[in-house]
Design a protein around this motif. Structure first.
Motif, PDB file in Angstrom:
ATOM      1  N   SER A 171       0.830  -1.202   0.000  1.00  0.00           N
ATOM      2  CA  SER A 171       0.000   0.000   0.000  1.00  0.00           C
ATOM      3  C   SER A 171       0.864   1.251   0.000  1.00  0.00           C
ATOM      4  O   SER A 171       0.523   2.261  -0.639  1.00  0.00           O
ATOM      5  CB  SER A 171      -0.928  -0.003   1.217  1.00  0.00           C
ATOM      6  N   ARG A 192       2.463  -8.302  -0.176  1.00  0.00           N
ATOM      7  CA  ARG A 192       1.063  -8.046   0.117  1.00  0.00           C
ATOM      8  C   ARG A 192       0.171  -8.603  -0.983  1.00  0.00           C
ATOM      9  O   ARG A 192       0.645  -9.079  -2.007  1.00  0.00           O
ATOM     10  CB  ARG A 192       0.822  -6.542   0.277  1.00  0.00           C
ATOM     11  N   GLU A 196      -5.232  -5.280  -1.034  1.00  0.00           N
ATOM     12  CA  GLU A 196      -4.527  -4.106  -0.501  1.00  0.00           C
ATOM     13  C   GLU A 196      -4.024  -3.207  -1.619  1.00  0.00           C
ATOM     14  O   GLU A 196      -4.138  -1.972  -1.543  1.00  0.00           O
ATOM     15  CB  GLU A 196      -3.339  -4.541   0.364  1.00  0.00           C
TER      16      GLU A 196
END
Length: 221
Positions: A171, A192, A196
């Motif tokens: 992010s 991730r 996200e």
């Protein structure tokens, strides 16, 4: 026409999670704190070493300024002694980056990793001068997602936002790209997940390195 690709480092061009977890857990255990599972580190990293150590201790519910200082020192000292230990290049990525270079597209690294570590590990794994520009965290410079360093790189390379893409795996990276008004590519081989990346501004997702080439080709038409 894409002229510059700016990449994150950890989880994007290098698989460093094993390295980070190894040194971090050694520092924790040295100070009487239980180690943390490797997978958990994927959610602790990304905003610099100071925040990493703080999050580690908060994860174990044992944060104090005194303990933070000791763990930070032990982690930083051991990590800087061999920053490339356990670090690897993601499968198939080097070949894709070679092809990007062959198209005359320049490549830069902007990382929240301390500058010494970023410079050293990139040179060890990719070779000196492989990337056109590499920078990590430096005293006085803001961390990502602040776009200051990214914008500075673009200015130095005389590239406008329309001719540049930002590639990362968290992010923080997607926010960095958006803050710099860049097309953002979220890679799914990093730390991730899809949700996200999309929630934080990814314009496109890359499931495998080859997808980067497809993205560049689409944006260059």
């Amino acid at each position: 026409m894409i002229k510059l690709c700016i990449f994150d480092l950890d989880g994007t061009v290098l698989d460093t999670i094993g390295t980070i977890a190894y040194y971090a857990n050694n520092a924790l255990e040295k100070n009487g704190v239980a180690p943390i599972e490797v997978e958990e580190y994927k959610y602790l990293v990304g905003t610099g070493i100071a925040n990493l150590v703080r999050k580690m201790l908060e994860f174990r519910n044992c944060y104090s300024e005194e303990l933070y200082g000791r763990v930070y020192h032990d982690y930083d000292t051991a990590y800087n002694a061999d920053v490339a230990y356990k670090t690897t290049v993601f499968d198939g990525l080097r070949e894709v980056l070679d092809r990007i270079k062959s198209q005359g597209i320049r490549m830069a690294i902007v990382s929240n990793k301390p500058d010494f570590a970023a410079q050293t590990v990139i040179t060890r794994l990719y070779g000196d001068g492989y990337f056109d520009f590499v920078t990590g965290q430096k005293p006085g410079a803001p961390l990502k997602p602040d776009p200051t360093v990214v914008l500075s790189v673009m200015k130095d390379m005389n590239v406008c936002p329309e001719d540049c893409i930002y590639v990362g795996d968290t992010s923080t990276d997607m926010k960095t790209g958006k803050n710099a008004r860049l097309f953002t590519v979220g890679v799914l081989w990093g730390f991730r997940g899809r949700e996200e990346l999309l929630e934080n501004g990814a314009d496109r997702l890359a499931e495998k390195p080859q997808d980067l080439l497809d993205c560049i080709a689409t944006l260059s038409t």
